[in-house]
Design an enzyme around this catalytic site. Sequence first.
Site: not given
Ligand code: GLN
Length: 480
Positions: A79, A154, A178
């Site tokens: 990532k 994400s 994410s």
């Molecule tokens: N969707 C969640 C957020 O926007 C989690 C994102 C993540 O785990 N990096 O904070």
Amino acid sequence: MVPGQLPYWKTRQRYLEGSLKPSEHLEEIFENIEKWEPVINAYISLRDKEELRKASKQADKAYMQGTARPLEGAFLAVKDNIMTIELPTTAGSLMLKGFMPGYEATVVKKLKNAGAIIIGKTNLDEYAMGSTTEYSAYGPTRNPLDPNRVPGGSSGGSGAVLAYGGADLALGSDTGGSVRLPAAYTGTIGLKPTYGTVSRYGLIPYANSLEQISPMARDLIDTALLFEYMAGKDPFDATSVDYDYTGLSERIREGLDPSTLRICLPQELFEHTDPVILKTLDRLYGKLESQGATVEEIKIPVLRHVLPAYYTIAFAEAASNLARYDGSLYPCRNQDAKSWEDNVIGARTSCFGREVKRRILMGVYVLSEGYRDAYYVAASKIRRLVKEAMLSATRHCVISSPASPVFPPRLSETLDDPLKMYALDRMTVTANLAGIPALVHPLAYTEQGLPIPVQWMAHPFGEELLFRVALLAEKLIQNS
Ligand code: GLN
């Protein structure tokens, strides 16, 4: 997952038997990337083909000479918020376009030492802030199972490359779901490990107290294997802990006696869920019960408040973490700035995206004088209650729930409605608030080919239990 993709451990068996070489497998991966990438857009950057061919030949040699390390010839997607020295690390932001870090993440170093070969950097919501991978400055990623739908976020790029066969293993990060949402939407596996088990050194921070670099793979054994080589205490991360997971991927194959299993279903994590998902989960719980497991519905009312608590804390930490991007240290600058302030304002205005700006503003607000107690402190209190409740529940049970309330949304469906997007994390944020491990894997597929996943949560350091339960669930549902 797109049919026909092998997990790494099976590819490795072929390497060991000599029926496939890492250099040949690499060409298969190149073909998949060429075929899918123009539509899916899962990689932000890829390594030079010749460089990769050279590395794969080294792996060929290691298998020939019998010196292959455990992840030798495993092509790893990373990532793009995890620092690498081979390729830039952008965090999906214009702020870090072309940014070459001076050092690599501990996890990356460890996996390279175990034989993994980095193939490319995957797309993500800017700074990992999002649930669909549409907030990337490098364009959205699409879901290989249905390109009109999002792959989750994400770490959507990592889920997508695994689904279409553009890598063997992948790294994501999980702050509030994410890796688990992309796993849920792309038919892959995502583990959010116990807080502290994996070093965060070299992870571009979003909300430090919640996040972990997390493994993703195409099957459960691979996920355990990858995790085994990621975990461990790191002097560069004071929050990392020493816990020995050696042999995890072997041990979990031993199975689990269902009659020893107590599964608890917090009703709050089942609310607002698509009936098709609920039906499959019911079928699974029925199967487990018929094998002797105890399945019981429980109530943990504080779980109704996890979303606002999570987002308040995450925004506060994000605002503080992102203060470092002041237009001086990182690639984005305001060339015509007349003053320092001018530069800060110019760089942050032009290089941060809409969602990141929203979160910085909200984060500063919830921490500001007069509002701190009402928001940040209140959220922290809820967090403590969630943690206490989950630690107490996981002392006796493995917790199970849906992984997402819905099937993957279509592109743009949640983009203009932040609350709708935040609600996708309804089932995942609890594990981050509590610091406990959580695993998501697919159970079945709908007629349209969309995955129906399940989530398991356990007590801290309970990853082994999670994998054993998941393997059992997989077996029971496949044989039904
Ligand atoms: N969707 C969640 C957020 O926007 C989690 C994102 C993540 O785990 N990096 O904070």
